[in-house]
Write a protein that holds these residues in place. Sequence first.
Motif, PDB file in Angstrom:
ATOM      1  N   ASN A 104       0.812  -1.082  -0.133  1.00 47.27           N
ATOM      2  CA  ASN A 104       0.053  -0.023  -0.040  1.00 47.27           C
ATOM      3  C   ASN A 104       0.833   1.286  -0.046  1.00 47.27           C
ATOM      4  O   ASN A 104       0.518   2.368  -0.738  1.00 47.27           O
ATOM      5  CB  ASN A 104      -0.949   0.014   1.359  1.00 47.27           C
ATOM      6  N   PHE A 105       1.674   1.277   0.899  1.00 48.45           N
ATOM      7  CA  PHE A 105       2.580   2.495   1.214  1.00 48.45           C
ATOM      8  C   PHE A 105       3.579   2.748  -0.081  1.00 48.45           C
ATOM      9  O   PHE A 105       3.687   3.815  -0.438  1.00 48.45           O
ATOM     10  CB  PHE A 105       3.380   2.265   2.268  1.00 48.45           C
ATOM     11  N   ALA A 143      -2.708   6.548  -0.482  1.00 48.28           N
ATOM     12  CA  ALA A 143      -2.587   5.096  -0.035  1.00 48.28           C
ATOM     13  C   ALA A 143      -4.067   4.908   1.019  1.00 48.28           C
ATOM     14  O   ALA A 143      -4.048   3.615   1.473  1.00 48.28           O
ATOM     15  CB  ALA A 143      -1.534   4.659   0.838  1.00 48.28           C
ATOM     16  N   LEU A 144      -4.627   5.752   1.111  1.00 49.20           N
ATOM     17  CA  LEU A 144      -5.773   5.764   2.297  1.00 49.20           C
ATOM     18  C   LEU A 144      -6.823   4.789   2.093  1.00 49.20           C
ATOM     19  O   LEU A 144      -7.124   3.775   2.756  1.00 49.20           O
ATOM     20  CB  LEU A 144      -6.273   7.074   2.323  1.00 49.20           C
ATOM     21  N   PRO A 145      -7.351   4.812   0.497  1.00 46.00           N
ATOM     22  CA  PRO A 145      -8.342   3.790   0.346  1.00 46.00           C
ATOM     23  C   PRO A 145      -7.914   2.087   0.485  1.00 46.00           C
ATOM     24  O   PRO A 145      -8.484   1.370   1.325  1.00 46.00           O
ATOM     25  CB  PRO A 145      -8.589   4.075  -1.060  1.00 46.00           C
ATOM     26  N   PRO A 146      -6.612   1.855   0.070  1.00 49.09           N
ATOM     27  CA  PRO A 146      -6.116   0.625   0.294  1.00 49.09           C
ATOM     28  C   PRO A 146      -6.079   0.338   1.988  1.00 49.09           C
ATOM     29  O   PRO A 146      -6.034  -0.683   2.319  1.00 49.09           O
ATOM     30  CB  PRO A 146      -5.041   0.439  -0.558  1.00 49.09           C
ATOM     31  N   TYR A 147      -5.516   1.187   2.452  1.00 51.05           N
ATOM     32  CA  TYR A 147      -5.140   1.245   3.708  1.00 51.05           C
ATOM     33  C   TYR A 147      -6.478   0.954   4.781  1.00 51.05           C
ATOM     34  O   TYR A 147      -6.283   0.014   5.426  1.00 51.05           O
ATOM     35  CB  TYR A 147      -4.600   2.837   4.336  1.00 51.05           C
ATOM     36  N   GLY A 148      -7.320   1.677   4.275  1.00 50.01           N
ATOM     37  CA  GLY A 148      -8.670   1.267   4.977  1.00 50.01           C
ATOM     38  C   GLY A 148      -9.193   0.088   4.831  1.00 50.01           C
ATOM     39  O   GLY A 148      -9.860  -0.574   5.670  1.00 50.01           O
ATOM     40  N   ASN A 149      -9.160  -0.486   3.436  1.00 52.89           N
ATOM     41  CA  ASN A 149      -9.426  -1.770   3.381  1.00 52.89           C
ATOM     42  C   ASN A 149      -8.766  -2.734   4.006  1.00 52.89           C
ATOM     43  O   ASN A 149      -9.439  -3.661   4.593  1.00 52.89           O
ATOM     44  CB  ASN A 149      -9.038  -1.984   1.783  1.00 52.89           C
ATOM     45  N   THR A 150      -7.245  -2.578   4.268  1.00 48.56           N
ATOM     46  CA  THR A 150      -6.690  -3.493   5.113  1.00 48.56           C
ATOM     47  C   THR A 150      -7.085  -3.646   6.396  1.00 48.56           C
ATOM     48  O   THR A 150      -7.154  -4.650   7.056  1.00 48.56           O
ATOM     49  CB  THR A 150      -4.994  -3.085   4.870  1.00 48.56           C
ATOM     50  N   LEU A 151      -7.657  -2.421   6.930  1.00 47.55           N
ATOM     51  CA  LEU A 151      -8.035  -2.348   8.273  1.00 47.55           C
ATOM     52  C   LEU A 151      -9.190  -3.282   8.551  1.00 47.55           C
ATOM     53  O   LEU A 151      -9.192  -3.908   9.506  1.00 47.55           O
ATOM     54  CB  LEU A 151      -8.351  -0.895   8.791  1.00 47.55           C
ATOM     55  N   VAL A 152     -10.207  -3.334   7.398  1.00 46.20           N
ATOM     56  CA  VAL A 152     -11.195  -3.935   7.501  1.00 46.20           C
ATOM     57  C   VAL A 152     -11.005  -5.461   7.490  1.00 46.20           C
ATOM     58  O   VAL A 152     -11.620  -6.365   7.991  1.00 46.20           O
ATOM     59  CB  VAL A 152     -12.418  -3.731   6.442  1.00 46.20           C
ATOM     60  N   MET A 153     -10.287  -5.826   6.303  1.00 43.11           N
ATOM     61  CA  MET A 153      -9.649  -7.271   6.212  1.00 43.11           C
ATOM     62  C   MET A 153      -9.061  -7.687   7.630  1.00 43.11           C
ATOM     63  O   MET A 153      -9.294  -8.714   8.209  1.00 43.11           O
ATOM     64  CB  MET A 153      -8.504  -7.472   5.386  1.00 43.11           C
ATOM     65  N   ARG A 206     -15.119   5.349   4.260  1.00 48.99           N
ATOM     66  CA  ARG A 206     -15.329   6.027   3.191  1.00 48.99           C
ATOM     67  C   ARG A 206     -15.623   7.546   3.200  1.00 48.99           C
ATOM     68  O   ARG A 206     -15.097   8.167   2.375  1.00 48.99           O
ATOM     69  CB  ARG A 206     -16.616   5.294   2.918  1.00 48.99           C
ATOM     70  N   ARG A 207     -15.850   8.012   4.201  1.00 47.41           N
ATOM     71  CA  ARG A 207     -16.105   9.368   4.465  1.00 47.41           C
ATOM     72  C   ARG A 207     -14.809   9.990   4.761  1.00 47.41           C
ATOM     73  O   ARG A 207     -14.485  11.192   4.029  1.00 47.41           O
ATOM     74  CB  ARG A 207     -16.721   9.755   5.949  1.00 47.41           C
ATOM     75  N   LEU A 208     -13.886   9.455   5.357  1.00 42.37           N
ATOM     76  CA  LEU A 208     -12.338  10.132   5.436  1.00 42.37           C
ATOM     77  C   LEU A 208     -11.836  10.205   3.945  1.00 42.37           C
ATOM     78  O   LEU A 208     -11.281  10.880   3.657  1.00 42.37           O
ATOM     79  CB  LEU A 208     -11.640   8.934   6.333  1.00 42.37           C
ATOM     80  N   GLU A 209     -12.028   9.027   3.135  1.00 42.45           N
ATOM     81  CA  GLU A 209     -11.340   9.005   1.684  1.00 42.45           C
ATOM     82  C   GLU A 209     -11.991  10.294   1.050  1.00 42.45           C
ATOM     83  O   GLU A 209     -11.176  10.835   0.420  1.00 42.45           O
ATOM     84  CB  GLU A 209     -11.800   7.740   1.057  1.00 42.45           C
ATOM     85  N   ALA A 210     -13.515  10.420   1.046  1.00 42.23           N
ATOM     86  CA  ALA A 210     -14.035  11.566   0.404  1.00 42.23           C
ATOM     87  C   ALA A 210     -13.435  12.657   0.705  1.00 42.23           C
ATOM     88  O   ALA A 210     -13.147  13.838  -0.245  1.00 42.23           O
ATOM     89  CB  ALA A 210     -15.586  11.387   0.473  1.00 42.23           C
TER      90      ALA A 210
END
Lengths: 218, 248
Positions: A104-105, A143-153, A206-210
């Motif tokens: 991601n980074f 990197a924020l969207p994939p980073y957030g994705n990783t957190l959910v995973m 999602r909000r943060l990404e936006a």
Amino acid sequence: MILQNVLDFLPILLKGAVVTLQVTAGSFVLSSLIGLLFALMMVSKIRTIALFAISVVNIIRGLPIIVQLFYIYFVLPEFGIQLTAMQAGVIGLGIAYSAYQAENFRAGIQAIQQGQIEAAESLGMRGAMVMRRVVLPQAFRIALPPYGNTLVMMLKDSSLVSTITVAEMTRAGQLIASSTFENMTVYTLVALLYLAMSLPLSFALRRLEARFSTRRTS
Amino acid sequence: MIEIKGVYKSYGSVAVLEGIDLQVKSGEVVCLIGPSGSGKSTLLRCINGLESYDQGDVLVNDERVERNTRTIHDIRSRVAMVFQRFNLFPHRTALENVMEGPIYVKKENPQAARRNAEALMEKVGLSHRMNAYPDELSGGQQQRVAIARALAMNPQAILFDEPTSALDPELVGEVLAVMRNLADEGMTMIVVTHEMAFARDVADKVCFLHSGKIVESGPAGEVLSTPAHPRTQDFLRRLLNHSGEVQA
Ligand SMILES: Nc1ncnc2c1ncn2[C@@H]1O[C@H](COP(=O)(O)OP(=O)(O)O)[C@@H](O)[C@H]1O
Ligand SMILES: [Mg+2]
């Protein structure tokens, strides 16, 4: 009857949910730190450092997470490294996910336009400062969207540490189910509790990404 | 203050600079003109070490400019650069862009740096847009912020690499006006440009580059109105046909 079961099981499962959140938070922070370190090494101009980091990341990615957890919890004691189940879980999950965090980074860092780096250099900034003031702040936004994705995973995959006896939510459910045989009630509750954590998390991300990702990156 | 002596550079087998000699005195404005691919950007980038060179010397105040040496950061903080594509930091406001170098490179007091940055934003005519982010500014405004960012380092010279080439035609004037002011104030400038009117009015010296060589150089009036070299004549004729801008 069902309602009574739910009321009986819920406090135990909620206690497990707290552990789930602790494991997730701990391993997320750890994986971010190690992942960032790997990412910085991967983009290093020194080839041996970059190759070393790329190799390690590939090895970590090539191993099942459960195997990594077993190794840390069951094998390391033979080398005199004794960890509690919780410690082993956080460290194992943290290392396993550091490989994905590194990717991601790295992608975020390499997305920064060369012109940004040249502008910083032409002000007289040195390499480390260029990274800290110009590259990383923009890389984090990218990197924020994939980073957030990783957190959910990671929230979901924290259930894997149940295999090394950490009393998180999935394990709490297993224990209740094996003593009461109320499989449907227990696992429905477990599933709903995971959703109660992951859906709000996804929404918040999602909000943060936006707010961050579309604007203010080069 | 800037001396370039016999500089050669190639990318692999492609020769890009083939023996460049150029001297720029303090307070002088030198315009580099020439066709695309003639090595103008590369030459400019060698002067602040964004690019390395194979042979010869680039000296700034008698100090040799060399990429990957300990002194390069110090030289860069004294020789500012303005890019064709502005290269403002998109995650910082206009004012923060201007304060970045003074605070983090020169370690100036943040309050003092802010006051100075505000004054520079005023100077480039953008005191009303200080808190805007780059993506909220027009190209002309962004380039003026980039000039303010360069000025904030209090540089001894500024290098401009086609500062108006990425701009819509109606925005070119506002950037050139700021540059004219700087020239009037005695700033040492090396400007790569296709704006012949600017070169004619402002430059003390115009150099025409072709295939990595300065084939003609001299006072702006001479080079632009009575070019001696056929390549220069040819280049100027094409430019004239294109824009109808050059009048002797
Ligand atoms: N990084 C690079 N690698 C290889 N060739 C390059 C590189 N940068 C520039 N060149 C080549 O060097 C020559 C001069 O480029 P440049 O200095 O950008 O010219 P100008 O600014 O006058 O248009 C061109 O032929 C270009 O293709
Ligand atoms: Mg160029």
